[in-house]
Design a protein around this motif. Structure first.
Motif, mmCIF file in Angstrom:
data_model
loop_
_atom_site.group_PDB
_atom_site.id
_atom_site.type_symbol
_atom_site.label_atom_id
_atom_site.label_comp_id
_atom_site.label_asym_id
_atom_site.label_seq_id
_atom_site.Cartn_x
_atom_site.Cartn_y
_atom_site.Cartn_z
ATOM 1 N N ASP A 352 25.177 39.801 -6.887
ATOM 2 C CA ASP A 352 24.113 38.860 -7.218
ATOM 3 C C ASP A 352 24.695 37.547 -7.748
ATOM 4 O OD1 ASP A 352 22.122 40.806 -6.599
ATOM 5 O OD2 ASP A 352 22.543 41.747 -8.541
ATOM 6 N N THR A 353 23.846 36.513 -7.713
ATOM 7 C CA THR A 353 24.274 35.205 -8.205
ATOM 8 C C THR A 353 24.717 35.303 -9.659
ATOM 9 O OG1 THR A 353 22.757 34.069 -6.718
ATOM 10 C CG2 THR A 353 23.571 32.823 -8.610
ATOM 11 N N GLU A 355 27.340 36.924 -10.749
ATOM 12 C CA GLU A 355 28.146 38.114 -11.051
ATOM 13 C C GLU A 355 29.601 37.965 -10.610
ATOM 14 O OE1 GLU A 355 24.685 41.558 -11.088
ATOM 15 O OE2 GLU A 355 25.891 41.281 -9.264
#
Length: 921
Positions: A352-353, A355
């Motif tokens: 995810d964005t 991470e």
């Protein structure tokens, strides 16, 4: 482009050394001078040089800011944080120009986002660790030298009212103050608001910037959870088993070697060190080391834990050492960044964005190690052996010294040399001789032994050699020796990098009169302090002049001005009390001392060999009862001492006697009359018919008495007229009683030659000018104690070569082409032969082309322009390349043999025009 930097230890600075990112540094002067050799119409070899032309390199403005972010939708870096928290963006500014420039900095808010960032500030990141440390201040501009770099941190605050998932964009814009049209504005970055975990990641390299070959770089990755909840690990397969953790990984820079185990810690979880050579992650142990970077090998630290085990505020750090190869060339760059992967929302992945977090990039560049060695021809490392011959003299190479046993005054001696660039980058060098006697005309020339070297030589590639020579014209009146000339090669990039080699002329004999050899004044025969009846002096000698020092039965040793007399003295302790004593040593001047004696120094002589031992003394120190202290007194005469006696008394004074008992010994030195005058230099010249020529000579009186000299000459065998003068205005057939002061006094003697019309080309006359000098301290009596001569050789000529040079640019930028035009023209009335025109490749340039045309060779229909790069091998095809320090030669072949010899003629009014084009580096 390759960076060229000077390594000065571990450079913990932001402005990273000088280099030539855009070529030759701004302000550099590119100079050039052409040379021609020829045989004139009288059959005499001649050399002439052109005027010197100069081009000044101008400044190029260019810079970059990285990382690039082309627009708001494609930011170069993304940072996540809680609403109201600070985020940091990392940038690097590099000056790619060829001179110092100041880059103005500003930030621009995005328009295609959810919010504007607050409290935006720009900091100079002095140690390039990606963070703002104590003492690092805000900036609105940075000033960088050519190839200099600076690290920046842009800090900003996410608005407290932002909601999770929203983002704000920011652009860093740089503008050159030297040229406002040079702008870098594609550096967009993005900050995202989140209520989940958010890890920061910073990368530091120690040292930062420049690094020396063979030294380690310590990389440290650190960060913390600055988000709104604990961070989860994600599945990572290690040793074939799936493990859950936060992974910090780093690709080892290509060529660097990790030989020791890394270190690290975490505020939560368990630390495991891992590595990956392309086949998956494995646990790292010392048995797996060393690891060598090849572009794919990775090293890392896995922080293992389950659930949201890494809480808010928890920190981590991971460090490893990577060794720079010992043979790394200057300019080799090692860029490095790390990646941190974790699970922010507990969905079991790191996709995810936010991470995946990338650190700032560190850059280390191998610094330039500047070094040079210069030595005998063929032996730049100073291990010379064997001999070689130049002209009439054979040069012997002995380690780092070149020697010629004997040369004659008035001749030329040439020492050839080889320079080696022992640094790890290309460099230019300044060559400078020192130690040559006054009057010696020493000139640095190219390896052709003719072309003058003007300015620095090079650039010379790392490990490359350059041959050159030192050519010295020995004055006609010079004799003596030895002469030691120290030749120094100095790096232009680092003047502290230098090396010396020595050229020695053992003796210079008079090449015009006779061969004179003088011995060095040694220590005189054994002498002692004695009474008139020959017994040793004792303490009953209480007057200052009634006891004399005898030397070989003579009371008055004779010496020339500047020479020394060594007296061997003894102080014997005859104290009736049997105690030791210390004796002070003094000297009492007598008649003639002040005007004739320069110094008197006492020295201990423990081995009684008459040779001074150690430093000068003023007392004997303690002398035991009945012991004898041996010493010497060195009396040195003044260089300007006039003839006559100098008297002085030695005194030994007891240091303990209440009566201050003293003992004395009187001595006298007779200063000789030194009769020595020189008339220099020998001169030669050419003159037309009719014509007038004036020669000048210097009459030097090195005697220690005034000289009154009669001047005359014996020239004029062909009806030529010689006249003499001391001021250049009043002329006489001869001069009488020309006064010259003693001890280096000089007088200028002018000789004017008038040649009538009708004299044939090639006719010569030798006029021997004679100075007969009466040395006296009283009235001249026309008794000549000293004589010297100077010769004037004059030849009638009918030809002369004029050499002129121009350049099409007085200023230029790197990459510009310079066009040099050299014109050689016979402006005389007679033929010239074997004309060779040479031009060296200017420093800081690369050869492009050369061409030449010849006009006015009437009667030589087949005249062909020939080219050479060594002055020996000729071709009608121009050369297509020329090395640094190289020389191009041009001549005209008029007899069709494909060579340039004395059979090739340049008639009156003939002209050779050469066009040399080079490119500024």
């Amino acid at each position: 482009m390759k960076r060229i930097r000077r390594y000065v230890g571990f450079l913990l600075a932001v402005l990273m050394g000088l280099a030539l990112a855009a070529g030759t540094p701004a302000g550099t002067a590119i100079t050039n001078q052409a040379t021609a050799t020829y045989i004139d119409s009288a059959g005499q070899p001649r050399t002439t040089t052109s005027n010197l032309v100069t081009t000044i390199v101008q400044q190029v403005y260019s810079f970059t800011i990285t990382p690039d972010g082309n627009n708001e939708n494609n930011p170069g870096q993304v940072r996540s944080g809680l609403p109201g928290s600070q985020v940091l963006f990392n940038y690097r500014v590099r000056n790619n120009g060829n001179g110092t420039d100041t880059i103005s900095l500003a930030t621009v808010q995005g328009t295609s986002d959810n919010f504007d960032l607050q409290n935006v500030r720009i900091y100079l990141d002095a140690n390039c660790n990606g963070n703002v440390d104590a003492g690092e201040g805000q900036v609105t501009q940075v000033t960088l030298p050519a190839d200099g770099e600076a690290c920046l941190v842009v800090t900003a605050v996410i608005p407290s009212g932002a909601t999770s998932g929203q983002h704000g964009n920011l652009n860093l814009v740089g503008t050159s103050q030297g040229n406002a049209s040079v702008v870098d504005n594609n550096n967009w970055a993005q900050a995202r608001a989140t209520a989940q975990a958010a890890l920061t990641a910073f990368k530091a390299a120690t040292p930062s910037g420049s690094v020396a070959p063979g030294t380690p770089i310590t990389y440290t990755i650190s960060g913390a959870n600055t988000g709104g909840s604990g961070a989860y690990g994600y599945p990572v397969t290690v040793d074939g088993t799936s493990r859950t953790g936060i992974l910090i990984e780093d690709v080892i820079p290509n060529g660097l070697q990790v030989a020791a185990m890394p270190t690290g810690s975490a505020g939560a979880g368990t630390v495991r060190f891992v590595y990956n050579t392309g086949s998956g992650w494995s646990t790292l142990t010392s048995s797996n080391l060393p690891l060598t970077g090849n572009g794919t090998v990775r090293i890392g630290m896995l922080i293992e834990g389950s659930g949201p085990f890494f809480p808010q505020g928890a920190q981590y750090t991971f460090s490893f050492n990577a060794q720079v190869p010992s043979g790394a060339p200057a300019g080799t760059s090692y860029s490095n960044f790390a990646v941190v992967r974790f699970d922010a929302n507990g969905d079991g992945d790191a996709d995810d964005t936010g991470e995946t977090v990338t650190t700032n990039t560190t850059t280390n560049t191998v610094g330039a190690a500047y070094a040079v060695q210069v030595g005998p021809y063929g032996y730049p490392l100073g291990n010379g052996t064997g001999t070689y011959t130049v002209g009439a003299y054979t040069i012997t190479r002995n380690a780092d010294q070149q020697m010629v046993s004997a040369v004659y005054s008035g001749t030329t001696v040439v020492f050839r040399h080889t320079l080696r660039n022992t640094g790890n980058t290309a460099d230019s060098f300044t060559l400078s001789p020192s130690g040559q006697p006054s009057g010696w005309a020493c000139q640095l020339v190219a390896d052709d032994l003719a072309t003058p070297i003007s300015g620095p030589v090079g650039p010379v590639a790392a490990g490359g050699d350059l041959n050159f020579a030192l050519r010295c014209q020995v004055p006609a009146g010079y004799t003596g020796g030895p002469v030691n000339i120290v030749l120094t090669a100095t790096s232009q990039a680092n003047p502290s990098a230098r090396d010396n080699t020595t050229d020695t002329v053992t003796t210079v004999a008079d090449g015009y009169r006779f061969d004179l050899f003088g011995g060095v004044d040694g220590y005189p025969p054994y002498t002692q302090v004695r009474t008139p009846n020959g017994t040793l002096l004792t303490s009953d000698d209480t007057t200052t002049t009634n006891r004399s020092i005898y030397q070989s039965g003579t009371t008055h040793p004779e010496r020339d001005p500047g020479q020394s007399v060594t007296y061997r003295l003894r102080v014997q302790n005859l104290n009736p009390n049997g105690l030791a004593d210390n004796y002070t040593l003094n000297l009492i001047p007598q008649t003639g001392y002040a005007q004739r004696v320069a110094s008197v120094l006492f020295y201990a002589d423990p081995d009684d060999d008459g040779i001074p031992n150690g430093a000068p003394i003023s007392n004997t120190g303690l002398v035991a009862h009945n012991a004898i202290f041996n010493l010497v007194a060195v009396v040195t005469l003044r260089n300007d001492a006039p003839p006559g006696p100098a008297g002085f008394t030695f005194e030994a004074k007891s240091g303990t006697s209440s009566a201050e008992a003293s003992d004395y010994a009187y001595a006298e030195v007779l200063v000789n009359l030194v009769a020595q005058v020189t008339l220099d230099p020998d001169r030669s010249g050419t003159v037309t018919s009719p014509g007038t020529l004036v020669y000048t000579h210097t009459l030097t009186n090195s005697s220690n008495a005034p000289a009154y000299c009669d001047i005359s000459g014996n020239g004029g065998a062909h009806g030529w007229t010689y006249q003499y003068s001391t001021n250049g205005n009043n002329w006489y057939g001869a001069l009488a009683d020309v006064y010259v002061a003693p001890n280096g006094g000089t007088a200028t003697i002018y000789v004017r030659l008038q040649v009538p019309a009708g004299e044939p080309v090639g006719r010569s006359d030798v006029n021997t000018v004679t100075a007969n000098c009466d040395l006296t301290t009283g009235t001249p009596d026309n008794t000549y104690e000293a004589t010297d001569t100077a010769t004037e050789t004059t030849t009638i000529v009918g030809g002369e070569l004029r050499l002129q040079k121009t350049v099409d640019r007085t200023t230029a930028y790197p990459g510009d082409v310079l066009t040099y035009t050299i014109t050689a023209e016979n402006i005389g009335t007679g033929n010239l032969t074997e004309v060779k025109i040479s031009d060296p490749l200017p420093n800081h340039t690369t050869f492009v082309s050369v061409s030449a045309t010849a006009t006015g060779f009437t009667g030589f229909a087949g005249a062909t322009v020939l080219y050479s790069t060594d002055g020996t091998t000729w071709s009608s095809t121009p050369p297509t390349s020329l090395p640094a320090g190289g020389v191009v030669y041009v001549g005209v072949d008029t007899n069709g043999d494909g060579n340039i010899t004395s059979a090739d003629v340049m008639p009156p009014a003939a002209k050779v025009t050469i066009t040399l084009t080079v490119r500024v580096q």
